[in-house]
Design a protein around this motif. Structure first.
Motif, PDB file in Angstrom:
ATOM      1  N   ALA A 129      -9.277 -19.695  26.572  1.00 16.78           N
ATOM      2  CA  ALA A 129      -8.534 -18.453  26.800  1.00 16.78           C
ATOM      3  C   ALA A 129      -9.092 -17.719  28.016  1.00 16.78           C
ATOM      4  O   ALA A 129      -8.324 -17.199  28.846  1.00 16.78           O
ATOM      5  CB  ALA A 129      -8.596 -17.571  25.558  1.00 16.78           C
ATOM      6  N   ALA A 130     -10.412 -17.672  28.143  1.00 17.85           N
ATOM      7  CA  ALA A 130     -11.023 -17.010  29.301  1.00 17.85           C
ATOM      8  C   ALA A 130     -10.657 -17.728  30.596  1.00 17.85           C
ATOM      9  O   ALA A 130     -10.397 -17.092  31.625  1.00 17.85           O
ATOM     10  CB  ALA A 130     -12.540 -16.951  29.134  1.00 17.85           C
ATOM     11  N   LEU A 131     -10.618 -19.036  30.554  1.00 19.24           N
ATOM     12  CA  LEU A 131     -10.236 -19.826  31.726  1.00 19.24           C
ATOM     13  C   LEU A 131      -8.779 -19.560  32.117  1.00 19.24           C
ATOM     14  O   LEU A 131      -8.469 -19.368  33.295  1.00 19.24           O
ATOM     15  CB  LEU A 131     -10.457 -21.311  31.431  1.00 19.24           C
ATOM     16  CG  LEU A 131     -10.472 -22.277  32.585  1.00 19.24           C
ATOM     17  CD1 LEU A 131     -11.575 -21.926  33.567  1.00 19.24           C
ATOM     18  CD2 LEU A 131     -10.663 -23.694  32.084  1.00 19.24           C
ATOM     19  N   LEU A 132      -7.903 -19.493  31.119  1.00 21.31           N
ATOM     20  CA  LEU A 132      -6.497 -19.192  31.401  1.00 21.31           C
ATOM     21  C   LEU A 132      -6.334 -17.786  31.967  1.00 21.31           C
ATOM     22  O   LEU A 132      -5.518 -17.560  32.858  1.00 21.31           O
ATOM     23  CB  LEU A 132      -5.656 -19.346  30.129  1.00 21.31           C
ATOM     24  CG  LEU A 132      -5.468 -20.773  29.632  1.00 21.31           C
ATOM     25  CD1 LEU A 132      -4.783 -20.769  28.265  1.00 21.31           C
ATOM     26  CD2 LEU A 132      -4.695 -21.611  30.637  1.00 21.31           C
ATOM     27  N   ARG A 134      -8.492 -16.250  33.754  1.00 22.51           N
ATOM     28  CA  ARG A 134      -9.048 -16.241  35.103  1.00 22.51           C
ATOM     29  C   ARG A 134      -8.092 -16.869  36.113  1.00 22.51           C
ATOM     30  O   ARG A 134      -8.064 -16.471  37.276  1.00 22.51           O
ATOM     31  CB  ARG A 134     -10.383 -16.990  35.097  1.00 22.51           C
ATOM     32  CG  ARG A 134     -11.146 -16.815  36.357  1.00 22.51           C
ATOM     33  CD  ARG A 134     -12.579 -17.193  36.190  1.00 22.51           C
ATOM     34  NE  ARG A 134     -13.249 -17.033  37.465  1.00 22.51           N
ATOM     35  CZ  ARG A 134     -14.440 -17.470  37.734  1.00 22.51           C
ATOM     36  NH1 ARG A 134     -15.138 -18.060  36.802  1.00 22.51           N
ATOM     37  NH2 ARG A 134     -14.967 -17.300  38.912  1.00 22.51           N
ATOM     38  N   PHE A 135      -7.333 -17.858  35.677  1.00 23.39           N
ATOM     39  CA  PHE A 135      -6.418 -18.579  36.565  1.00 23.39           C
ATOM     40  C   PHE A 135      -5.009 -18.666  35.962  1.00 23.39           C
ATOM     41  O   PHE A 135      -4.486 -19.764  35.750  1.00 23.39           O
ATOM     42  CB  PHE A 135      -6.950 -19.986  36.844  1.00 23.39           C
ATOM     43  CG  PHE A 135      -8.329 -20.016  37.435  1.00 23.39           C
ATOM     44  CD1 PHE A 135      -8.523 -19.713  38.777  1.00 23.39           C
ATOM     45  CD2 PHE A 135      -9.428 -20.330  36.655  1.00 23.39           C
ATOM     46  CE1 PHE A 135      -9.799 -19.740  39.329  1.00 23.39           C
ATOM     47  CE2 PHE A 135     -10.704 -20.355  37.201  1.00 23.39           C
ATOM     48  CZ  PHE A 135     -10.889 -20.056  38.544  1.00 23.39           C
ATOM     49  N   GLY A 142       1.659 -16.111  32.000  1.00 25.36           N
ATOM     50  CA  GLY A 142       1.690 -14.737  32.472  1.00 25.36           C
ATOM     51  C   GLY A 142       0.295 -14.134  32.429  1.00 25.36           C
ATOM     52  O   GLY A 142      -0.505 -14.462  31.546  1.00 25.36           O
ATOM     53  N   PRO A 143      -0.031 -13.251  33.366  1.00 28.82           N
ATOM     54  CA  PRO A 143      -1.375 -12.689  33.428  1.00 28.82           C
ATOM     55  C   PRO A 143      -1.758 -11.858  32.206  1.00 28.82           C
ATOM     56  O   PRO A 143      -2.928 -11.675  31.928  1.00 28.82           O
ATOM     57  CB  PRO A 143      -1.379 -11.829  34.695  1.00 28.82           C
ATOM     58  CG  PRO A 143      -0.006 -11.839  35.229  1.00 28.82           C
ATOM     59  CD  PRO A 143       0.815 -12.805  34.468  1.00 28.82           C
ATOM     60  N   ASN A 144      -0.777 -11.384  31.443  1.00 25.61           N
ATOM     61  CA  ASN A 144      -1.071 -10.583  30.253  1.00 25.61           C
ATOM     62  C   ASN A 144      -0.812 -11.341  28.961  1.00 25.61           C
ATOM     63  O   ASN A 144      -0.530 -10.733  27.931  1.00 25.61           O
ATOM     64  CB  ASN A 144      -0.243  -9.289  30.278  1.00 25.61           C
ATOM     65  CG  ASN A 144      -0.641  -8.388  31.430  1.00 25.61           C
ATOM     66  OD1 ASN A 144      -1.821  -8.301  31.766  1.00 25.61           O
ATOM     67  ND2 ASN A 144       0.330  -7.756  32.061  1.00 25.61           N
ATOM     68  N   PHE A 145      -0.889 -12.671  29.008  1.00 25.42           N
ATOM     69  CA  PHE A 145      -0.612 -13.458  27.808  1.00 25.42           C
ATOM     70  C   PHE A 145      -1.606 -13.122  26.692  1.00 25.42           C
ATOM     71  O   PHE A 145      -2.704 -12.621  26.938  1.00 25.42           O
ATOM     72  CB  PHE A 145      -0.661 -14.963  28.117  1.00 25.42           C
ATOM     73  CG  PHE A 145      -2.045 -15.541  28.142  1.00 25.42           C
ATOM     74  CD1 PHE A 145      -2.589 -16.112  27.008  1.00 25.42           C
ATOM     75  CD2 PHE A 145      -2.808 -15.512  29.297  1.00 25.42           C
ATOM     76  CE1 PHE A 145      -3.865 -16.647  27.024  1.00 25.42           C
ATOM     77  CE2 PHE A 145      -4.083 -16.035  29.326  1.00 25.42           C
ATOM     78  CZ  PHE A 145      -4.615 -16.604  28.185  1.00 25.42           C
ATOM     79  N   LYS A 146      -1.201 -13.399  25.478  1.00 30.37           N
ATOM     80  CA  LYS A 146      -2.079 -13.222  24.309  1.00 30.37           C
ATOM     81  C   LYS A 146      -2.046 -14.502  23.498  1.00 30.37           C
ATOM     82  O   LYS A 146      -0.988 -15.138  23.368  1.00 30.37           O
ATOM     83  CB  LYS A 146      -1.605 -12.052  23.445  1.00 30.37           C
ATOM     84  CG  LYS A 146      -1.768 -10.726  24.145  1.00 30.37           C
ATOM     85  CD  LYS A 146      -1.411  -9.594  23.224  1.00 30.37           C
ATOM     86  CE  LYS A 146      -1.546  -8.321  24.037  1.00 30.37           C
ATOM     87  NZ  LYS A 146      -1.404  -7.131  23.272  1.00 30.37           N
ATOM     88  N   GLU A 147      -3.187 -14.857  22.952  1.00 29.59           N
ATOM     89  CA  GLU A 147      -3.239 -16.033  22.093  1.00 29.59           C
ATOM     90  C   GLU A 147      -2.513 -15.731  20.784  1.00 29.59           C
ATOM     91  O   GLU A 147      -2.532 -14.603  20.310  1.00 29.59           O
ATOM     92  CB  GLU A 147      -4.679 -16.417  21.753  1.00 29.59           C
ATOM     93  CG  GLU A 147      -5.541 -16.745  22.933  1.00 29.59           C
ATOM     94  CD  GLU A 147      -6.386 -15.598  23.368  1.00 29.59           C
ATOM     95  OE1 GLU A 147      -7.618 -15.767  23.412  1.00 29.59           O
ATOM     96  OE2 GLU A 147      -5.849 -14.521  23.675  1.00 29.59           O
TER      97      GLU A 147
END
Length: 155
Positions: A129-132, A134-135, A142-147
């Motif tokens: 999740a942190a990797l996603l 970051r990039f 989307g930059p504001n995605f949520k798991e």
């Protein structure tokens, strides 16, 4: 130091910081111990805490590993020389520690605590999740995605 059985010897070998190791074993077989020993040995070898990343499968395993590691490093800070030497030998450190090495071992707790961002001990899921985050563009999210957790996925 006690007599080392074959299982303990294999765990010590797996924790050696100079080898590449994959662990696959049943619950309760010592995986967390090996990983904790390996991180302690990496720190003893001079690896900076911020350069270590530990990935586990569950949050419980990550928490347990962090607790064990900080408990050990905290204990080392307070042990007298002879007991600290024994602890290092039991960990698998092959050479007898001199005064400087003992002093270095005693500072590891403070160094680990004071590391910006702390020691990175996390789950595979939180790492991804942190990797996603970051990039996001490269990953196509989307930059504001949520798991989505399992419960939300069922709704």
């Amino acid at each position: 130091m006690s007599i080392i059985d074959e299982a303990t010897r294999r765990q010590m070998d797996a924790a050696h910081p100079g080898t590449s190791t994959w662990l696959a074993a049943n619950a309760g077989s010592g995986k967390t111990r090996v990983l904790t020993d390996r991180v302690a040995r990496l720190l003893l070898e001079g690896v900076q805490p911020q350069h270590i990343l530990c990935l586990t499968y569950t949050k419980a395993a990550a928490s347990e590993m962090q607790n064990r590691l900080f408990r050990r490093l905290g204990d080392w800070a307070m042990l007298p020389d002879d007991k600290l030497r024994t602890a290092l030998t039991d960990l698998g450190v092959e050479r007898s520690a001199d005064a400087r090495q003992l002093a270095d071992a005693r500072t590891l707790f403070a160094r680990a605590i004071e590391t910006p961002g702390g020691l990175k001990i996390q789950t595979i899921h939180s790492f991804c999740a942190a990797l996603l985050r970051r990039f996001p563009l490269e990953a196509g999210v989307g930059p504001n995605f949520k798991e989505m957790d399992d419960r939300a996925a069922l709704q």
